[in-house]
Scaffold this motif. Sequence first.
Motif, PDB file in Angstrom:
ATOM      1  N   GLY A   1      12.945   0.818   5.067  1.00 31.96           N
ATOM      2  CA  GLY A   1      11.619  -0.650   5.013  1.00 31.96           C
ATOM      3  C   GLY A   1      10.362  -0.321   5.696  1.00 31.96           C
ATOM      4  O   GLY A   1       9.522  -0.426   4.515  1.00 31.96           O
ATOM      5  N   GLY A   2       9.998  -0.204   6.802  1.00 31.28           N
ATOM      6  CA  GLY A   2       9.220   0.716   7.583  1.00 31.28           C
ATOM      7  C   GLY A   2       9.059  -0.120   8.853  1.00 31.28           C
ATOM      8  O   GLY A   2       9.128  -0.790   9.149  1.00 31.28           O
ATOM      9  N   LEU A   3       9.628   0.609   9.801  1.00 28.95           N
ATOM     10  CA  LEU A   3       9.832   0.364  11.196  1.00 28.95           C
ATOM     11  C   LEU A   3       8.345  -0.226  11.449  1.00 28.95           C
ATOM     12  O   LEU A   3       7.037   0.621  11.367  1.00 28.95           O
ATOM     13  CB  LEU A   3      10.173   1.892  12.461  1.00 28.95           C
ATOM     14  CG  LEU A   3      10.363   1.540  13.453  1.00 28.95           C
ATOM     15  CD1 LEU A   3      11.634   0.725  13.410  1.00 28.95           C
ATOM     16  CD2 LEU A   3      10.656   2.733  14.442  1.00 28.95           C
TER      17      LEU A   3
ATOM     18  N   GLU B   1       6.608  -7.077   7.111  1.00 31.24           N
ATOM     19  CA  GLU B   1       7.174  -6.109   6.025  1.00 31.24           C
ATOM     20  C   GLU B   1       8.260  -5.377   5.275  1.00 31.24           C
ATOM     21  O   GLU B   1       9.153  -5.458   4.196  1.00 31.24           O
ATOM     22  CB  GLU B   1       5.852  -6.236   5.295  1.00 31.24           C
ATOM     23  CG  GLU B   1       4.893  -7.107   5.128  1.00 31.24           C
ATOM     24  CD  GLU B   1       3.860  -7.060   6.252  1.00 31.24           C
ATOM     25  OE1 GLU B   1       2.647  -6.886   6.107  1.00 31.24           O
ATOM     26  OE2 GLU B   1       4.405  -6.599   7.400  1.00 31.24           O
ATOM     27  N   GLY B   2       7.699  -4.758   6.203  1.00 33.16           N
ATOM     28  CA  GLY B   2       9.324  -3.338   6.226  1.00 33.16           C
ATOM     29  C   GLY B   2      10.387  -4.004   5.957  1.00 33.16           C
ATOM     30  O   GLY B   2      11.087  -2.941   5.533  1.00 33.16           O
ATOM     31  N   ALA B   3      11.049  -5.190   6.879  1.00 31.84           N
ATOM     32  CA  ALA B   3      11.947  -5.360   7.518  1.00 31.84           C
ATOM     33  C   ALA B   3      12.530  -6.056   6.437  1.00 31.84           C
ATOM     34  O   ALA B   3      13.743  -5.438   5.710  1.00 31.84           O
ATOM     35  CB  ALA B   3      12.508  -5.756   8.680  1.00 31.84           C
ATOM     36  N   ILE B   4      12.090  -7.159   5.741  1.00 25.91           N
ATOM     37  CA  ILE B   4      11.969  -7.436   4.888  1.00 25.91           C
ATOM     38  C   ILE B   4      12.713  -6.670   3.566  1.00 25.91           C
ATOM     39  O   ILE B   4      13.609  -6.525   2.626  1.00 25.91           O
ATOM     40  CB  ILE B   4      11.228  -8.597   4.149  1.00 25.91           C
ATOM     41  CG1 ILE B   4      11.355  -9.643   4.958  1.00 25.91           C
ATOM     42  CG2 ILE B   4      11.217  -8.959   2.960  1.00 25.91           C
ATOM     43  CD1 ILE B   4       9.912 -10.897   5.753  1.00 25.91           C
ATOM     44  N   ILE B   5      11.413  -5.537   3.345  1.00 23.54           N
ATOM     45  CA  ILE B   5      11.545  -4.956   2.113  1.00 23.54           C
ATOM     46  C   ILE B   5      12.467  -4.414   2.185  1.00 23.54           C
ATOM     47  O   ILE B   5      13.983  -3.690   1.169  1.00 23.54           O
ATOM     48  CB  ILE B   5      11.046  -3.689   1.608  1.00 23.54           C
ATOM     49  CG1 ILE B   5       9.358  -4.546   1.380  1.00 23.54           C
ATOM     50  CG2 ILE B   5      11.293  -2.351   0.785  1.00 23.54           C
ATOM     51  CD1 ILE B   5       8.364  -3.744   1.475  1.00 23.54           C
TER      52      ILE B   5
ATOM     53  N   LEU C   1       9.423  10.059   2.841  1.00 27.89           N
ATOM     54  CA  LEU C   1       8.517   8.925   3.233  1.00 27.89           C
ATOM     55  C   LEU C   1       8.729   8.436   4.492  1.00 27.89           C
ATOM     56  O   LEU C   1       9.719   7.167   4.810  1.00 27.89           O
ATOM     57  CB  LEU C   1       8.709   7.639   2.791  1.00 27.89           C
ATOM     58  CG  LEU C   1       8.151   7.857   1.068  1.00 27.89           C
ATOM     59  CD1 LEU C   1       8.208   6.695  -0.154  1.00 27.89           C
ATOM     60  CD2 LEU C   1       6.211   7.900   1.263  1.00 27.89           C
ATOM     61  N   PRO C   2       8.006   9.383   5.328  1.00 26.35           N
ATOM     62  CA  PRO C   2       9.113   8.766   7.164  1.00 26.35           C
ATOM     63  C   PRO C   2       8.397   7.565   8.131  1.00 26.35           C
ATOM     64  O   PRO C   2       8.903   7.192   8.860  1.00 26.35           O
ATOM     65  CB  PRO C   2       8.008  10.154   8.308  1.00 26.35           C
ATOM     66  CG  PRO C   2       7.314  10.925   7.310  1.00 26.35           C
ATOM     67  CD  PRO C   2       7.753  10.120   5.964  1.00 26.35           C
ATOM     68  N   LYS C   3       7.359   7.236   7.248  1.00 28.92           N
ATOM     69  CA  LYS C   3       6.794   5.641   7.629  1.00 28.92           C
ATOM     70  C   LYS C   3       7.417   4.034   6.834  1.00 28.92           C
ATOM     71  O   LYS C   3       6.740   3.272   7.220  1.00 28.92           O
ATOM     72  CB  LYS C   3       5.761   5.480   7.385  1.00 28.92           C
ATOM     73  CG  LYS C   3       4.422   6.123   8.082  1.00 28.92           C
ATOM     74  CD  LYS C   3       3.528   6.454   8.663  1.00 28.92           C
ATOM     75  CE  LYS C   3       2.088   6.908   9.211  1.00 28.92           C
ATOM     76  NZ  LYS C   3       1.271   6.886   9.594  1.00 28.92           N
ATOM     77  N   GLY C   4       8.499   4.838   6.078  1.00 33.09           N
ATOM     78  CA  GLY C   4       8.899   3.736   5.136  1.00 33.09           C
ATOM     79  C   GLY C   4       8.343   3.386   3.531  1.00 33.09           C
ATOM     80  O   GLY C   4       7.344   3.804   3.763  1.00 33.09           O
ATOM     81  N   LEU C   5       9.093   2.575   3.423  1.00 32.39           N
ATOM     82  CA  LEU C   5       8.396   1.817   1.476  1.00 32.39           C
ATOM     83  C   LEU C   5       7.060   1.468   1.943  1.00 32.39           C
ATOM     84  O   LEU C   5       6.305   1.313   1.467  1.00 32.39           O
ATOM     85  CB  LEU C   5       9.555   1.027   1.093  1.00 32.39           C
ATOM     86  CG  LEU C   5      10.157   2.018   0.073  1.00 32.39           C
ATOM     87  CD1 LEU C   5      11.947   0.565  -0.332  1.00 32.39           C
ATOM     88  CD2 LEU C   5       9.848   2.409  -1.195  1.00 32.39           C
ATOM     89  N   TRP C   6       7.074   0.752   3.279  1.00 34.61           N
ATOM     90  CA  TRP C   6       5.750  -0.623   3.597  1.00 34.61           C
ATOM     91  C   TRP C   6       5.168   0.135   4.055  1.00 34.61           C
ATOM     92  O   TRP C   6       3.285   0.763   3.914  1.00 34.61           O
ATOM     93  CB  TRP C   6       6.220  -1.594   4.298  1.00 34.61           C
ATOM     94  CG  TRP C   6       5.120  -2.407   4.433  1.00 34.61           C
ATOM     95  CD1 TRP C   6       4.269  -2.122   5.391  1.00 34.61           C
ATOM     96  CD2 TRP C   6       4.517  -3.211   3.095  1.00 34.61           C
ATOM     97  NE1 TRP C   6       3.115  -3.400   5.604  1.00 34.61           N
ATOM     98  CE2 TRP C   6       3.393  -4.366   3.597  1.00 34.61           C
ATOM     99  CE3 TRP C   6       5.076  -3.717   1.832  1.00 34.61           C
ATOM    100  CZ2 TRP C   6       2.669  -5.067   2.996  1.00 34.61           C
ATOM    101  CZ3 TRP C   6       4.262  -4.747   1.441  1.00 34.61           C
ATOM    102  CH2 TRP C   6       3.538  -4.932   2.320  1.00 34.61           C
ATOM    103  N   GLY C   7       5.556   1.899   4.831  1.00 35.62           N
ATOM    104  CA  GLY C   7       4.394   3.000   5.425  1.00 35.62           C
ATOM    105  C   GLY C   7       3.187   3.257   3.755  1.00 35.62           C
ATOM    106  O   GLY C   7       2.469   3.776   4.405  1.00 35.62           O
ATOM    107  N   TRP C   8       3.834   3.145   2.553  1.00 36.86           N
ATOM    108  CA  TRP C   8       3.739   4.097   1.993  1.00 36.86           C
ATOM    109  C   TRP C   8       2.370   2.676   0.820  1.00 36.86           C
ATOM    110  O   TRP C   8       1.764   2.629   0.933  1.00 36.86           O
ATOM    111  CB  TRP C   8       4.489   4.318   0.712  1.00 36.86           C
ATOM    112  CG  TRP C   8       4.118   4.979  -0.097  1.00 36.86           C
ATOM    113  CD1 TRP C   8       3.199   6.089  -0.148  1.00 36.86           C
ATOM    114  CD2 TRP C   8       3.961   4.286  -1.959  1.00 36.86           C
ATOM    115  NE1 TRP C   8       2.790   5.717  -2.050  1.00 36.86           N
ATOM    116  CE2 TRP C   8       3.078   5.469  -2.716  1.00 36.86           C
ATOM    117  CE3 TRP C   8       3.985   3.755  -2.207  1.00 36.86           C
ATOM    118  CZ2 TRP C   8       3.160   4.902  -3.995  1.00 36.86           C
ATOM    119  CZ3 TRP C   8       4.279   2.944  -3.704  1.00 36.86           C
ATOM    120  CH2 TRP C   8       3.888   3.916  -4.642  1.00 36.86           C
ATOM    121  N   ILE C   9       3.055   1.063   1.105  1.00 37.94           N
ATOM    122  CA  ILE C   9       2.779   0.640   0.234  1.00 37.94           C
ATOM    123  C   ILE C   9       1.578   0.137   1.388  1.00 37.94           C
ATOM    124  O   ILE C   9       0.121  -0.427   0.517  1.00 37.94           O
ATOM    125  CB  ILE C   9       4.181  -0.654  -0.710  1.00 37.94           C
ATOM    126  CG1 ILE C   9       4.836   0.085  -0.974  1.00 37.94           C
ATOM    127  CG2 ILE C   9       3.647  -1.686  -0.551  1.00 37.94           C
ATOM    128  CD1 ILE C   9       5.690  -0.993  -1.542  1.00 37.94           C
ATOM    129  N   GLY C  10       1.725  -1.085   1.858  1.00 41.16           N
ATOM    130  CA  GLY C  10       0.680  -1.598   3.398  1.00 41.16           C
ATOM    131  C   GLY C  10      -0.775  -0.875   3.119  1.00 41.16           C
ATOM    132  O   GLY C  10      -1.501  -1.571   2.876  1.00 41.16           O
TER     133      GLY C  10
END
Length: 333
Positions: free
Chosen positions: A261-263, A267-271, A305-314
């Motif tokens: 999700g994104g450390l 938001e990352g934890a929830i996703i 995606l080393p920063k997780g999904l939220w690292g890409w979406i945010g």
Amino acid sequence: MTPRFQLTVTRSSATSRTTNGLMLCLAVLLALSPWLFGVGGSARAVALLVYVLLAVMWNALAGFAGLVSIGQTLFFGTAAYFTVRLADAGLDPYLAILASIVLGAVLGWVTSLFMLSLKEGEFAIGMWVLSSLAHLCVNLDPLIQGETGTSLISLNAYANASRTSFTLWLALAVTIAFFVLLVVLLRSRTGAAITAIRDDEAGARSIGVDVMRTKRTVFVLAAAGTAAAGALWLASNTNFQPRAYFGVHWTAYMLFMVLVGGLGRIEGAIIGAVLFFVIETWFGSYGAWYLVGLGAIAVLFALFLPKGLWGWIGPRLPGEAIPTGYIVEKKSR
């Protein structure tokens, strides 16, 4: 003509207000699950809330405070055990769940007195050792019957539909409460201190941050939230087998949800929790292959995606979805 701008500092944005609205709608949908989706749907909703709690609490510990623990099952498993023990002593099972959350916080405070002096790998391994010791001690209790385990028998006093509904509503209330507590904490001066310690502990100490007190605050909150997840998981499944609650697979799930999700972002934890819930729902019946698939997904995310999904979406959104700091907006005069 040179344009003039006015800078405004705020706690919210259009994106955060939209996120709040969506989360409110989701909370209402989950609360109505007993009528919309029946007993089975309500049970799955509890599982989703437990995963969200685990992901958000582990992310608070590792992503914000920099305390990477592989032994949070210490609180997850002992809370379930406390619930069984208190219910066996005659306490209503739902009151036993609430009491176990408090006991989880107390255990977190006691543990912090000697564990927070450890650094990085020592802390991570130390937490795993404590979890293993707790597992062994629980097995010695005659009520638990070793790995045979026992059940939360007192829940049978409630009809199946009522039990599922009560468990869901309690899980929803507890999850919201911990979510609000975490956001309020991160928006406070203590929250700024938490991230300062994560980035540079020596530097934070040099400007007057009480490092130990700050670490203890987030550690106890994460312990209580993880304990809540363990007690709620027991209420949903009723059976308590020590290896099922102290097992290392729970640590793997927390790592997967947060890293995918994104450390360092709520938001990352929830996703990550929602993604894990979907994967488990669709592929959980595949046994070992399901675990292999989780590992493969985690590796792919680490590579691409080393920063997780939220690292890409945010960064692609106009503002933060769940801001934990201040937002500076530039407006034309």
